[in-house]
Design a protein around this motif. Structure first.
Motif: not given
Length: 290
Positions: A173-178
């Motif tokens: 949720s904090l880094a959805p593109d990782e």
């Protein structure tokens, strides 16, 4: 006392370092070594150690840190880098002592605490490492890497699957593109039989993102989930991509992290690749493996 131009030059070195321009920072710093007032400055040698540590020159980094510490106590970031350099050169006992002391420092940033936790896990103190992550999480950190590291520690310590999943979901949720976080979460769900949930986690992944991966294991896992979900388009793309990958698995600097990743390469957590491999071997039949 240092002159104002020298202070400005050191400040410029620090800025270059913070921007990731390590070679430029080191070159500028070493140009200052001929200045007579530099050689007895702990700040200079502390910076020198940080730059060398960032470039993976651990033995010489330790020498610079030791010289700085003879002149004045090291700053927290220098102590942490020294501990990591000691770990990289096999001096685990000394590194452990430094890391245990740093673990009690409330002044450390979330990213520094994560590095302390990774180091503590490496020297055989995983419970203390996990507590460091939990303490940082209580500060309502927005560092996805910290939750990712916490989940890996929980996996290693045998925590309940639902507890691990809740932490992995925070990192997503904090880094959805990782992709690393999504692959880890999907692998965790797949390992315990929730293939629909595993697909939902990676469903937002695009062909462009997959094409940026360079690990056959991660691409193979994505193909495995896409095939199970009937997503034949992305499954085919993964099948074509896998032979083009340069590495068998994610280890060290050869990993599927994006450019946003800031974990020191030699301390990069590696459990995602292992979890992916275990998931595939547990869920696939022999004739499905290739």
């Amino acid at each position: 006392l240092m002159t104002s131009p020298l202070i400005d030059a050191l400040a410029s070195c620090r800025i270059l370092y913070q921007r990731g321009a390590l070679r430029e920072a080191l070159a500028l710093l070493e140009e200052l070594m001929d200045e007579p007032e530099v050689c007895d400055q702990p700040y200079f040698w502390g910076l020198h150690g940080l730059f060398l540590h960032g470039m993976g020159k651990f033995d010489t980094a330790i020498s610079s840190f030791d010289r700085a510490s003879c002149l004045a106590p090291l700053l927290d970031d220098q102590r942490l880098a020294r501990a990591e350099s000691l770990l990289a050169t096999g001096s685990d006992k000394v590194a452990r002592q430094i890391l245990l002391k740093l673990a009690d420092h409330n002044s450390l940033s979330d990213s520094q605490l994560r590095r302390v936790a990774i180091g503590l896990a490496q020297v055989g103190v995983p419970l203390r490492a996990l507590q460091v992550c939990r303490d940082a999480a209580q500060r309502e950190t927005d560092d996805p890497d910290l939750y990712y590291t916490m989940a890996q520690l929980m996996i290693g310590l045998g925590h309940p699957p639902h507890a691990i999943l809740s932490v992995l979901k925070v990192s997503v949720s904090l880094a959805p593109d990782e992709l690393t976080f999504r692959i880890a979460t999907a692998a965790h769900l797949a390992r315990f039989g929730d293939m629909p949930g595993s697909y939902r986690v990676i469903q937002p992944v695009t062909a462009i993102q997959i094409d940026q991966l360079d690990c056959r294991r991660c691409v193979g896992f994505l193909r495995f989930v896409f095939e199970a979900a009937g997503d034949h388009r992305l499954a085919k793309f993964c099948r074509l991509k896998a032979p083009k990958c340069g590495h068998e698995s994610c280890t060290g600097t050869r990993n599927c992290r994006t450019h946003r990743a800031s974990i020191t390469p030699f301390l990069l957590p590696r459990s995602v690749g292992h979890l992916v491999a275990r998931t595939i071997s547990e869920r696939r039949s022999p004739e499905q493996r290739d």
